[in-house]
Design a protein around this motif. Structure first.
Motif, PDB file in Angstrom:
ATOM      1  N   LEU A  38       0.863  -1.186   0.000  1.00 22.52           N
ATOM      2  CA  LEU A  38       0.000   0.000   0.000  1.00 22.52           C
ATOM      3  C   LEU A  38       0.902   1.239   0.000  1.00 22.52           C
ATOM      4  N   PRO A  39       0.551   2.242  -0.813  1.00 20.81           N
ATOM      5  CA  PRO A  39       1.482   3.366  -0.960  1.00 20.81           C
ATOM      6  C   PRO A  39       1.352   4.454   0.089  1.00 20.81           C
ATOM      7  N   VAL A  40       2.485   5.025   0.436  1.00 19.93           N
ATOM      8  CA  VAL A  40       2.507   6.315   1.116  1.00 19.93           C
ATOM      9  C   VAL A  40       2.753   7.306  -0.036  1.00 19.93           C
ATOM     10  N   ILE A  41       1.733   8.057  -0.375  1.00 23.73           N
ATOM     11  CA  ILE A  41       1.648   8.854  -1.613  1.00 23.73           C
ATOM     12  C   ILE A  41       1.797   7.907  -2.812  1.00 23.73           C
ATOM     13  N   ASP A  42       3.013   7.686  -3.315  1.00 21.19           N
ATOM     14  CA  ASP A  42       3.127   6.792  -4.469  1.00 21.19           C
ATOM     15  C   ASP A  42       4.095   5.634  -4.221  1.00 21.19           C
ATOM     16  N   ILE A 277      -3.250   6.857   7.415  1.00 20.71           N
ATOM     17  CA  ILE A 277      -3.784   8.101   6.831  1.00 20.71           C
ATOM     18  C   ILE A 277      -2.928   9.315   7.257  1.00 20.71           C
ATOM     19  N   PRO A 278      -2.644   9.490   8.569  1.00 24.31           N
ATOM     20  CA  PRO A 278      -1.742  10.596   8.933  1.00 24.31           C
ATOM     21  C   PRO A 278      -0.384  10.530   8.226  1.00 24.31           C
ATOM     22  N   ALA A 279       0.144   9.326   8.012  1.00 26.54           N
ATOM     23  CA  ALA A 279       1.434   9.212   7.308  1.00 26.54           C
ATOM     24  C   ALA A 279       1.302   9.785   5.898  1.00 26.54           C
ATOM     25  N   ASN A 280       0.196   9.480   5.245  1.00 26.47           N
ATOM     26  CA  ASN A 280      -0.016   9.993   3.890  1.00 26.47           C
ATOM     27  C   ASN A 280      -0.210  11.505   3.898  1.00 26.47           C
ATOM     28  N   VAL A 281      -0.919  11.998   4.911  1.00 23.77           N
ATOM     29  CA  VAL A 281      -1.119  13.456   5.004  1.00 23.77           C
ATOM     30  C   VAL A 281       0.239  14.135   5.218  1.00 23.77           C
ATOM     31  N   ASP A 282       1.046  13.572   6.113  1.00 18.55           N
ATOM     32  CA  ASP A 282       2.351  14.147   6.433  1.00 18.55           C
ATOM     33  C   ASP A 282       3.257  14.149   5.187  1.00 18.55           C
ATOM     34  N   PHE A 283       3.392  12.987   4.563  1.00 18.27           N
ATOM     35  CA  PHE A 283       4.232  12.903   3.358  1.00 18.27           C
ATOM     36  C   PHE A 283       3.639  13.772   2.245  1.00 18.27           C
ATOM     37  N   GLY A 284       2.319  13.778   2.142  1.00 21.77           N
ATOM     38  CA  GLY A 284       1.651  14.553   1.085  1.00 21.77           C
ATOM     39  C   GLY A 284       1.904  16.042   1.239  1.00 21.77           C
ATOM     40  N   LEU A 285       1.780  16.545   2.480  1.00 21.77           N
ATOM     41  CA  LEU A 285       1.993  17.978   2.712  1.00 21.77           C
ATOM     42  C   LEU A 285       3.430  18.376   2.379  1.00 21.77           C
ATOM     43  N   HIS A 286       4.363  17.445   2.592  1.00 18.84           N
ATOM     44  CA  HIS A 286       5.773  17.759   2.305  1.00 18.84           C
ATOM     45  C   HIS A 286       6.156  17.466   0.859  1.00 18.84           C
ATOM     46  N   ASP A 287       5.209  16.974   0.070  1.00 17.66           N
ATOM     47  CA  ASP A 287       5.513  16.623  -1.310  1.00 17.66           C
ATOM     48  C   ASP A 287       5.454  17.882  -2.195  1.00 17.66           C
ATOM     49  N   LYS A 288       6.520  18.043  -3.008  1.00 11.49           N
ATOM     50  CA  LYS A 288       6.606  19.260  -3.842  1.00 11.49           C
ATOM     51  C   LYS A 288       5.422  19.368  -4.801  1.00 11.49           C
ATOM     52  N   THR A 289       5.017  18.241  -5.382  1.00 10.90           N
ATOM     53  CA  THR A 289       3.956  18.267  -6.379  1.00 10.90           C
ATOM     54  C   THR A 289       2.588  18.450  -5.737  1.00 10.90           C
ATOM     55  N   TYR A 290       2.321  17.679  -4.697  1.00 10.32           N
ATOM     56  CA  TYR A 290       0.957  17.642  -4.156  1.00 10.32           C
ATOM     57  C   TYR A 290       0.756  18.519  -2.932  1.00 10.32           C
ATOM     58  N   GLY A 291       1.846  18.927  -2.267  1.00  7.74           N
ATOM     59  CA  GLY A 291       1.747  19.620  -0.978  1.00  7.74           C
ATOM     60  C   GLY A 291       0.834  20.838  -0.970  1.00  7.74           C
ATOM     61  N   PRO A 292       1.081  21.826  -1.843  1.00 10.76           N
ATOM     62  CA  PRO A 292       0.287  23.056  -1.741  1.00 10.76           C
ATOM     63  C   PRO A 292      -1.217  22.822  -1.903  1.00 10.76           C
ATOM     64  N   LEU A 294      -2.825  20.037  -1.485  1.00 10.40           N
ATOM     65  CA  LEU A 294      -3.294  19.185  -0.390  1.00 10.40           C
ATOM     66  C   LEU A 294      -3.543  20.022   0.862  1.00 10.40           C
ATOM     67  N   TYR A 295      -2.645  20.961   1.107  1.00 13.28           N
ATOM     68  CA  TYR A 295      -2.786  21.833   2.280  1.00 13.28           C
ATOM     69  C   TYR A 295      -4.123  22.570   2.222  1.00 13.28           C
ATOM     70  N   THR A 296      -4.426  23.141   1.062  1.00 13.70           N
ATOM     71  CA  THR A 296      -5.686  23.868   0.889  1.00 13.70           C
ATOM     72  C   THR A 296      -6.871  22.920   1.082  1.00 13.70           C
ATOM     73  N   ALA A 297      -6.776  21.748   0.490  1.00 10.66           N
ATOM     74  CA  ALA A 297      -7.887  20.792   0.561  1.00 10.66           C
ATOM     75  C   ALA A 297      -8.110  20.327   2.000  1.00 10.66           C
ATOM     76  N   ILE A 298      -7.024  20.048   2.721  1.00  8.57           N
ATOM     77  CA  ILE A 298      -7.172  19.546   4.099  1.00  8.57           C
ATOM     78  C   ILE A 298      -7.766  20.630   4.997  1.00  8.57           C
ATOM     79  N   LYS A 299      -7.321  21.876   4.778  1.00  7.78           N
ATOM     80  CA  LYS A 299      -7.875  22.960   5.605  1.00  7.78           C
ATOM     81  C   LYS A 299      -9.378  23.077   5.375  1.00  7.78           C
ATOM     82  N   ALA A 300      -9.800  22.952   4.103  1.00  3.41           N
ATOM     83  CA  ALA A 300     -11.224  23.056   3.780  1.00  3.41           C
ATOM     84  C   ALA A 300     -11.993  21.900   4.421  1.00  3.41           C
TER      85      ALA A 300
END
Ligand code: G1P
Length: 312
Positions: A38-42, A277-292, A294-300
């Motif tokens: 199962l992937p953490v991001i990809d 799920i938190p691991a994916n959120v953490d890695f996702g927020l720090h990911d150059k491609t998806y981070g920004p 994702l940050y907006t989406a999670i806040k919403a």
């Protein structure tokens, strides 16, 4: 060509990765996909472990699998056709992603015929080690211990103090029943930048009232090869399974020195959705491609959730 590690291996050649579990907490996904893929991001958890093992200087991953979980090994195979197709289409970054696992480390499969516990799984790896390998490094793929580098610190402690070295993490009293828990004492002298304690005893998944501390084992072990002998002498423990914790406790009782490096960084538990799920959120927020985005989406999502639950 396999990448060679910059790190000194401290004698760590093989890293044993128990991956034979049924992944029941991820059903129905794990009917066909092993939890470790199962992937953490990809990137599958098992590839994150392969990278950590390679960084610690290991050349070989001995993956303990159940007979029906051989897809894990396929992840370390060659995908020549896929790479050729991607290359024809100019997708060089994707080619690198496909080849990364194979280039990191050699993966060998060790089949655990029956799910008899973590201790039994580690015991199965004995034949995968070279005869002159005197240290048994174990990484549990459910545990992400971040930033990488815990094994290197543990190896430094083993070089200086001998014996076996584990990684400890402080949890709340309510959480100890999920873990192997350490009974520790302070040692004289210190290591630069991290805390080391001597282990007087270790108990697998005690009740909160019986736990000797809140320092628990998190998935990184650097064990003396004598652990194989101890594993042959233990009897089924917690949950009726052969527990690695019980073999380590037996070694301690027989005078074998065991220390822990206390991990001060982050830790994610990929073994259940509440940690995955938190691991994916953490890695996702720090990911150059998806981070920004994702940050907006999670806040919403959080704002919406808070509006629905004003009592929070
Ligand atoms: C295993 C070990 C336990 C350790 C834990 C770390 O338990 O038996 O001692 O603290 O991993 O994640 P499991 O999570 O497989 O039940």
């Amino acid at each position: 060509m396999r990448a060679t590690s910059q790190a000194s291996s401290h004698g760590i050649r093989t890293v044993v990765v128990p991956a034979a579990g049924m992944g029941t907490r991820f059903l129905p996904a794990t009917k066909t996909v092993p939890k470790e893929l199962l992937p953490v991001i990809d990137t599958p958890g098992i590839e994150l472990i392969a990278a950590e093992a390679a960084q610690a200087g290991a050349q070989r991953l001995a993956i303990i699998t159940a007979p029906e979980k051989q897809e894990i090994m396929r992840h370390f195979g060659n995908f020549d056709e896929l790479c050729a197709t991607l290359a024809e289409r100019g997708k060089t970054t994707q080619v690198e992603k496909v080849q990364r696992a194979t280039n990191l480390i050699e993966a060998v499969s060790v089949v655990q015929e029956k799910p008899l516990g973590l201790g039994h799984a580690v015991g199965c790896a004995e034949a995968a080690l070279d005869d002159d390998e005197d240290v048994v490094a174990v990484m549990l793929p459910d545990d992400l211990v971040l930033p990488n580098g815990a094994m290197e610190k543990m190896a430094q402690v083993r070089d200086e103090l001998g014996g076996s070295v584990l990684c400890a993490y402080n949890v709340t009293p309510e959480e100890v029943f999920n873990y192997g828990v350490f009974d520790v004492e302070e040692i004289d002298g210190h290591f630069d930048g991290f805390s080391v304690k001597r282990v007087r005893g270790m108990v697998e998944k005690p009740a909160q009232e019986e736990a000797p501390s809140t320092l628990v084992a998190v998935g990184r072990y650097l064990l003396d090869r004598a652990v194989f002998d101890a594993l042959r002498r233990i009897t089924p423990g917690k949950g009726g399974e052969l527990q690695l914790t019980d073999a380590i406790e037996l070694m301690i009782q027989e005078g074998h020195p065991v220390h822990v490096v206390v991990h001060e960084g982050k830790r994610h538990d990929l073994g259940n959705p509440a940690g995955y799920i938190p691991a994916n959120v953490d890695f996702g927020l720090h990911d150059k491609t998806y981070g920004p985005a994702l940050y907006t989406a999670i806040k919403a999502i959080i704002s919406e959730y808070e509006a629905e639950n004003p009592q929070l």
